[in-house]
Design an enzyme around this catalytic site. Structure first.
Site, PDB file in Angstrom:
ATOM      1  N   HIS A  12       0.839  -1.207   0.000  1.00 29.62           N
ATOM      2  CA  HIS A  12       0.000   0.000   0.000  1.00 29.62           C
ATOM      3  C   HIS A  12       0.871   1.253   0.000  1.00 29.62           C
ATOM      4  CE1 HIS A  12      -2.806   2.896   2.186  1.00 29.62           C
ATOM      5  NE2 HIS A  12      -3.366   2.680   1.017  1.00 29.62           N
ATOM      6  N   GLU A  53       0.449  -0.650  -4.836  1.00 27.91           N
ATOM      7  CA  GLU A  53      -0.526   0.406  -5.094  1.00 27.91           C
ATOM      8  C   GLU A  53       0.139   1.731  -4.774  1.00 27.91           C
ATOM      9  OE1 GLU A  53      -3.769   3.217  -3.416  1.00 27.91           O
ATOM     10  OE2 GLU A  53      -1.862   2.537  -2.593  1.00 27.91           O
ATOM     11  N   ASP A  91      -0.715   6.312  -5.178  1.00 29.29           N
ATOM     12  CA  ASP A  91      -1.679   7.365  -5.503  1.00 29.29           C
ATOM     13  C   ASP A  91      -1.083   8.291  -6.554  1.00 29.29           C
ATOM     14  OD1 ASP A  91      -3.590   6.621  -3.331  1.00 29.29           O
ATOM     15  OD2 ASP A  91      -1.834   7.107  -2.111  1.00 29.29           O
ATOM     16  N   HIS A 136      -0.554  11.431  -2.082  1.00 30.26           N
ATOM     17  CA  HIS A 136      -1.866  11.070  -1.549  1.00 30.26           C
ATOM     18  C   HIS A 136      -2.742  12.268  -1.214  1.00 30.26           C
ATOM     19  CE1 HIS A 136      -4.845   9.898   1.514  1.00 30.26           C
ATOM     20  NE2 HIS A 136      -4.867   8.735   0.893  1.00 30.26           N
ATOM     21  N   GLU A 179      -3.801   4.329  -8.412  1.00 35.04           N
ATOM     22  CA  GLU A 179      -5.030   4.952  -7.920  1.00 35.04           C
ATOM     23  C   GLU A 179      -5.075   6.417  -8.338  1.00 35.04           C
ATOM     24  OE1 GLU A 179      -5.861   5.072  -3.662  1.00 35.04           O
ATOM     25  OE2 GLU A 179      -7.437   6.534  -4.090  1.00 35.04           O
TER      26      GLU A 179
HETATM   27  O1  G3P Z   1      -6.270   1.978  -3.184  1.00 32.06           O
HETATM   28  C1  G3P Z   1      -6.513   1.539  -1.889  1.00 32.06           C
HETATM   29  C2  G3P Z   1      -6.338   2.644  -0.886  1.00 32.06           C
HETATM   30  O2  G3P Z   1      -5.093   3.262  -1.113  1.00 32.06           O
HETATM   31  C3  G3P Z   1      -7.419   3.673  -0.952  1.00 32.06           C
HETATM   32  O3  G3P Z   1      -7.378   4.630   0.061  1.00 32.06           O
HETATM   33  O4  G3P Z   1      -6.765   6.802   1.020  1.00 32.06           O
HETATM   34  O5  G3P Z   1      -5.155   4.932   1.156  1.00 32.06           O
HETATM   35  O6  G3P Z   1      -5.589   6.069  -1.000  1.00 32.06           O
HETATM   36  P1  G3P Z   1      -6.167   5.649   0.319  1.00 32.06           P
HETATM   37 MG    MG Z   2      -4.390   4.848  -2.363  1.00 26.66          MG
END
Ligand code: G3P
Ligand code: MG
Length: 245
Positions: free
Chosen positions: A13, A40, A42, A55, A115
């Site tokens: 993450h 993953e 952002d 993010h 993302e």
């Molecule tokens: O993509 C999964 C997760 O990253 C979504 O929430 O706020 O951590 O970007 P966030």
């Molecule tokens: Mg994310």
């Protein structure tokens, strides 16, 4: 509903956010060091439309910058320190561009979930520019990235630009109209929050033919439960805590 391109059972993450500053190249490398094969991160646009890994809409939490990321040009964002806040060993770690991240992913052979994180009012533009950048420069050695977003507008725009990339709808509080929203963006997967998803909702997602991936799972026992529910993948800040299935 066609089967999704499967992703591995464990997805780092924001790179490996428990071990290295989120959304940095150091984080991607750390995930790889931990044995992760998919990350993953952002993706947001700078003022001059360069996709970068970040993010928050504002710079303060994870860099030494101030104000909105979307109001700064790429040449200025590059000068910021996005590592010191996490630990002195990461001092000077920069905010990476999507291009830089793709080069690292290609070199490491790591898959990714990109993302889309549009700044206010930039939903469609973030989808189009990011999808175009991925089309032009995604490493040929890797399977196609999965594009996800909480923003339906971003996903539709990405799909118009690059229908070949699989898409996933991100949800927080599980919406009653999740299926209409997933279909509207041509999603093949739902990425749901561990905080809100129920077992019945997980079953409904799977029964409708979507892949289910759950974020952000940092506890091994909870992870085992979600695999029991049929989750294909779990997003985690601490990959070493999750026993993949
Ligand atoms: O993509 C999964 C997760 O990253 C979504 O929430 O706020 O951590 O970007 P966030
Ligand atoms: Mg994310």
């Amino acid at each position: 509903m066609a089967a999704d391109n499967r992703l591995p059972a464990v997805i780092g993450h924001r790179g490996a956010a428990g071990h290295a500053p989120e959304n940095t190249l150091a984080g991607l490398r750390k995930a790889h060091d931990l044995g992760v094969t998919c990350v993953e991160f952002d993706d947001m646009l700078s003022a001059d439309g360069v996709p970068v890994l970040f993010h928050d809409e504002t710079l303060e939490r994870t860099s030494d910058g101030t104000g909105r990321l979307s109001s700064q040009r790429w040449e200025d964002l590059q000068k910021l320190d996005a590592g010191s806040w996490f630990g002195p060993v990461f001092a000077g770690e920069p905010i990476p561009s999507l291009h830089q991240a793709m080069a690292v992913l290609g070199a490491l052979g790591m898959k990714a979930n990109v993302e889309l994180k549009p700044s206010r009012g930039q939903d469609a533009m973030t989808g189009v520019i990011t999808a175009k950048t991925l089309q032009e420069s995604w490493p040929a050695v890797l399977p196609a990235p999965v594009i996800s977003s909480f923003s339906g507008k971003s996903l539709v725009a990405a799909a118009d630009q690059a229908p070949e990339f699989p898409r996933a709808l991100l949800v927080w509080e599980f919406p009653d109209d999740w299926r209409a929203r997933a279909d509207a963006v041509g999603a093949t997967a739902v990425h749901a929050s561990r905080k809100h998803l129920t077992r019945d909702q997980a079953r409904a997602i799977l029964d409708a033919g979507y892949a289910l991936r759950i974020y952000t799972v940092n506890d091994g026992t909870e992870g085992a439960r979600f695999y029991d529910w049929g989750a294909e993948s779990l997003f985690t800040d601490y990959p070493e805590r999750i026993v993949p299935r």
